[in-house]
Scaffold this motif. Structure first.
Motif, PDB file in Angstrom:
ATOM      1  N   ALA A 190     -54.316 -32.206  78.055  1.00 31.78           N
ATOM      2  CA  ALA A 190     -53.253 -31.580  78.848  1.00 31.78           C
ATOM      3  C   ALA A 190     -52.105 -32.536  79.194  1.00 31.78           C
ATOM      4  CB  ALA A 190     -53.829 -30.936  80.102  1.00 31.78           C
ATOM      5  N   LEU A 191     -51.769 -33.422  78.258  1.00 32.46           N
ATOM      6  CA  LEU A 191     -50.623 -34.319  78.401  1.00 32.46           C
ATOM      7  C   LEU A 191     -49.756 -34.196  77.164  1.00 32.46           C
ATOM      8  CD1 LEU A 191     -52.399 -37.580  79.645  1.00 32.46           C
ATOM      9  CD2 LEU A 191     -50.953 -36.070  81.010  1.00 32.46           C
ATOM     10  N   PRO A 192     -48.448 -34.456  77.280  1.00 28.83           N
ATOM     11  CA  PRO A 192     -47.609 -34.466  76.078  1.00 28.83           C
ATOM     12  C   PRO A 192     -48.107 -35.562  75.136  1.00 28.83           C
ATOM     13  CG  PRO A 192     -46.274 -34.688  78.079  1.00 28.83           C
ATOM     14  CD  PRO A 192     -47.707 -34.759  78.490  1.00 28.83           C
ATOM     15  N   PHE A 193     -48.106 -35.277  73.821  1.00 27.81           N
ATOM     16  CA  PHE A 193     -48.533 -36.296  72.860  1.00 27.81           C
ATOM     17  C   PHE A 193     -47.706 -36.207  71.588  1.00 27.81           C
ATOM     18  CE2 PHE A 193     -51.334 -32.669  72.046  1.00 27.81           C
ATOM     19  CZ  PHE A 193     -51.312 -32.565  70.667  1.00 27.81           C
ATOM     20  N   ALA A 194     -47.652 -37.335  70.884  1.00 27.42           N
ATOM     21  CA  ALA A 194     -46.926 -37.419  69.614  1.00 27.42           C
ATOM     22  C   ALA A 194     -47.605 -38.459  68.742  1.00 27.42           C
ATOM     23  CB  ALA A 194     -45.465 -37.813  69.845  1.00 27.42           C
ATOM     24  N   TYR A 195     -47.430 -38.299  67.438  1.00 26.98           N
ATOM     25  CA  TYR A 195     -47.952 -39.310  66.519  1.00 26.98           C
ATOM     26  C   TYR A 195     -47.036 -40.526  66.550  1.00 26.98           C
ATOM     27  CZ  TYR A 195     -49.916 -41.723  62.598  1.00 26.98           C
ATOM     28  OH  TYR A 195     -50.518 -42.681  61.827  1.00 26.98           O
ATOM     29  N   ASP A 196     -47.579 -41.688  66.820  1.00 30.33           N
ATOM     30  CA  ASP A 196     -46.911 -42.987  66.830  1.00 30.33           C
ATOM     31  C   ASP A 196     -45.905 -43.145  67.964  1.00 30.33           C
ATOM     32  OD1 ASP A 196     -46.585 -45.617  65.599  1.00 30.33           O
ATOM     33  OD2 ASP A 196     -44.585 -44.919  65.079  1.00 30.33           O
ATOM     34  N   HIS A 197     -44.947 -42.246  68.084  1.00 36.01           N
ATOM     35  CA  HIS A 197     -43.913 -42.380  69.113  1.00 36.01           C
ATOM     36  C   HIS A 197     -43.168 -41.048  69.267  1.00 36.01           C
ATOM     37  CE1 HIS A 197     -41.736 -43.011  65.350  1.00 36.01           C
ATOM     38  NE2 HIS A 197     -40.667 -42.576  65.991  1.00 36.01           N
ATOM     39  N   PHE A 198     -42.485 -40.915  70.366  1.00 37.02           N
ATOM     40  CA  PHE A 198     -41.579 -39.787  70.555  1.00 37.02           C
ATOM     41  C   PHE A 198     -40.215 -40.194  70.013  1.00 37.02           C
ATOM     42  CE2 PHE A 198     -44.872 -38.896  73.633  1.00 37.02           C
ATOM     43  CZ  PHE A 198     -44.983 -37.511  73.593  1.00 37.02           C
ATOM     44  N   ALA A 199     -39.456 -39.246  69.517  1.00 39.08           N
ATOM     45  CA  ALA A 199     -38.112 -39.549  69.017  1.00 39.08           C
ATOM     46  C   ALA A 199     -37.273 -40.123  70.155  1.00 39.08           C
ATOM     47  CB  ALA A 199     -37.466 -38.285  68.460  1.00 39.08           C
ATOM     48  N   GLU A 200     -36.356 -40.997  69.810  1.00 38.41           N
ATOM     49  CA  GLU A 200     -35.522 -41.633  70.816  1.00 38.41           C
ATOM     50  C   GLU A 200     -34.817 -40.574  71.660  1.00 38.41           C
ATOM     51  OE1 GLU A 200     -31.940 -44.907  71.177  1.00 38.41           O
ATOM     52  OE2 GLU A 200     -33.184 -44.862  69.382  1.00 38.41           O
ATOM     53  N   GLY A 201     -34.915 -40.745  72.973  1.00 41.03           N
ATOM     54  CA  GLY A 201     -34.301 -39.800  73.894  1.00 41.03           C
ATOM     55  C   GLY A 201     -35.157 -38.576  74.193  1.00 41.03           C
TER      56      GLY A 201
ATOM     57  N   ALA B  54     -60.228 -41.265  83.824  1.00 40.24           N
ATOM     58  CA  ALA B  54     -61.548 -40.629  83.879  1.00 40.24           C
ATOM     59  C   ALA B  54     -61.509 -39.241  83.248  1.00 40.24           C
ATOM     60  CB  ALA B  54     -62.036 -40.542  85.318  1.00 40.24           C
ATOM     61  N   THR B  55     -60.420 -38.504  83.449  1.00 38.63           N
ATOM     62  CA  THR B  55     -60.268 -37.177  82.846  1.00 38.63           C
ATOM     63  C   THR B  55     -60.212 -37.285  81.331  1.00 38.63           C
ATOM     64  OG1 THR B  55     -59.123 -36.344  84.803  1.00 38.63           O
ATOM     65  CG2 THR B  55     -58.791 -35.134  82.751  1.00 38.63           C
ATOM     66  N   LEU B  56     -59.409 -38.216  80.831  1.00 39.76           N
ATOM     67  CA  LEU B  56     -59.295 -38.435  79.388  1.00 39.76           C
ATOM     68  C   LEU B  56     -60.645 -38.850  78.805  1.00 39.76           C
ATOM     69  CD1 LEU B  56     -56.329 -40.161  77.685  1.00 39.76           C
ATOM     70  CD2 LEU B  56     -58.637 -40.699  76.978  1.00 39.76           C
ATOM     71  N   GLU B  57     -61.332 -39.742  79.484  1.00 38.38           N
ATOM     72  CA  GLU B  57     -62.640 -40.209  79.022  1.00 38.38           C
ATOM     73  C   GLU B  57     -63.669 -39.079  79.031  1.00 38.38           C
ATOM     74  OE1 GLU B  57     -63.382 -43.680  81.444  1.00 38.38           O
ATOM     75  OE2 GLU B  57     -61.551 -44.634  80.659  1.00 38.38           O
ATOM     76  N   ALA B  58     -63.566 -38.177  79.984  1.00 43.33           N
ATOM     77  CA  ALA B  58     -64.483 -37.028  80.026  1.00 43.33           C
ATOM     78  C   ALA B  58     -64.293 -36.136  78.801  1.00 43.33           C
ATOM     79  CB  ALA B  58     -64.269 -36.228  81.313  1.00 43.33           C
ATOM     80  N   VAL B  59     -63.058 -35.979  78.358  1.00 40.72           N
ATOM     81  CA  VAL B  59     -62.799 -35.186  77.146  1.00 40.72           C
ATOM     82  C   VAL B  59     -63.428 -35.881  75.941  1.00 40.72           C
ATOM     83  CG1 VAL B  59     -61.009 -34.316  75.581  1.00 40.72           C
ATOM     84  CG2 VAL B  59     -60.708 -34.095  78.056  1.00 40.72           C
ATOM     85  N   LEU B  60     -63.227 -37.180  75.822  1.00 45.48           N
ATOM     86  CA  LEU B  60     -63.823 -37.917  74.708  1.00 45.48           C
ATOM     87  C   LEU B  60     -65.348 -37.841  74.772  1.00 45.48           C
ATOM     88  CD1 LEU B  60     -61.517 -41.087  74.642  1.00 45.48           C
ATOM     89  CD2 LEU B  60     -61.446 -39.113  73.094  1.00 45.48           C
ATOM     90  N   ASP B  61     -65.910 -38.010  75.963  1.00 42.78           N
ATOM     91  CA  ASP B  61     -67.363 -37.924  76.138  1.00 42.78           C
ATOM     92  C   ASP B  61     -67.886 -36.546  75.754  1.00 42.78           C
ATOM     93  OD1 ASP B  61     -67.379 -40.547  77.080  1.00 42.78           O
ATOM     94  OD2 ASP B  61     -67.465 -39.955  79.201  1.00 42.78           O
ATOM     95  N   GLU B  62     -67.163 -35.516  76.148  1.00 42.26           N
ATOM     96  CA  GLU B  62     -67.562 -34.139  75.841  1.00 42.26           C
ATOM     97  C   GLU B  62     -67.655 -33.903  74.330  1.00 42.26           C
ATOM     98  OE1 GLU B  62     -65.427 -29.855  76.226  1.00 42.26           O
ATOM     99  OE2 GLU B  62     -65.507 -31.041  78.066  1.00 42.26           O
ATOM    100  N   HIS B  63     -66.820 -34.601  73.586  1.00 43.14           N
ATOM    101  CA  HIS B  63     -66.815 -34.460  72.133  1.00 43.14           C
ATOM    102  C   HIS B  63     -67.726 -35.487  71.445  1.00 43.14           C
ATOM    103  CE1 HIS B  63     -63.798 -31.322  71.552  1.00 43.14           C
ATOM    104  NE2 HIS B  63     -63.303 -31.759  72.701  1.00 43.14           N
ATOM    105  N   GLY B  64     -68.492 -36.227  72.236  1.00 42.26           N
ATOM    106  CA  GLY B  64     -69.442 -37.177  71.672  1.00 42.26           C
ATOM    107  C   GLY B  64     -68.793 -38.352  70.981  1.00 42.26           C
TER     108      GLY B  64
END
Length: 105
Positions: free
Chosen positions: A12-23, A69-79
């Motif tokens: 539930a956070l904005p994400f992009a591969y490698d980087h967001f475009a400038e600006g 902790a929230t991010l880690e819980a998602v990773l943990d949930e997916h094993g």
């Protein structure tokens, strides 16, 4: 890649591969992810089992243990077994929390 995108969506956070475009970079917190390499398994001189190295970079303007902790819980949930490092990026005034792991392609 579909599984990784599903996992990132659950964070539930904005994400992009490698980087967001400038600006176009959102206000922190946000995630950038990379697939910088592979650790494939070979058999009979061929790639038998494809494995990608994955980096999930969490960027925050202040230390946020609850968000981590929230991010880690998602990773943990997916094993997913991950390793975690952290660095302060002075030029950006951001913390980068890096999660590294491997995932089947």
């Amino acid at each position: 890649m579909d599984r990784l995108l599903q996992i990132l969506s659950e964070m539930a956070l904005p994400f992009a591969y490698d980087h967001f475009a400038e600006g176009e970079s959102p206000n922190p917190p946000f995630i950038c992810y990379l697939l910088p390499g592979s650790d494939n398994f070979s058999a009979d001189g061929r790639v038998y089992y494809k494995v990608s190295e994955v980096h999930i970079e969490l960027y925050c303007d202040s230390k946020d243990p609850a968000l981590e902790a929230t991010l880690e819980a998602v990773l943990d949930e997916h094993g997913i077994f991950y390793n975690k490092t952290e660095v302060w990026i002075e030029s950006e005034k951001l913390y980068e929390v890096l999660y590294t792991f491997e995932m089947e392609v």
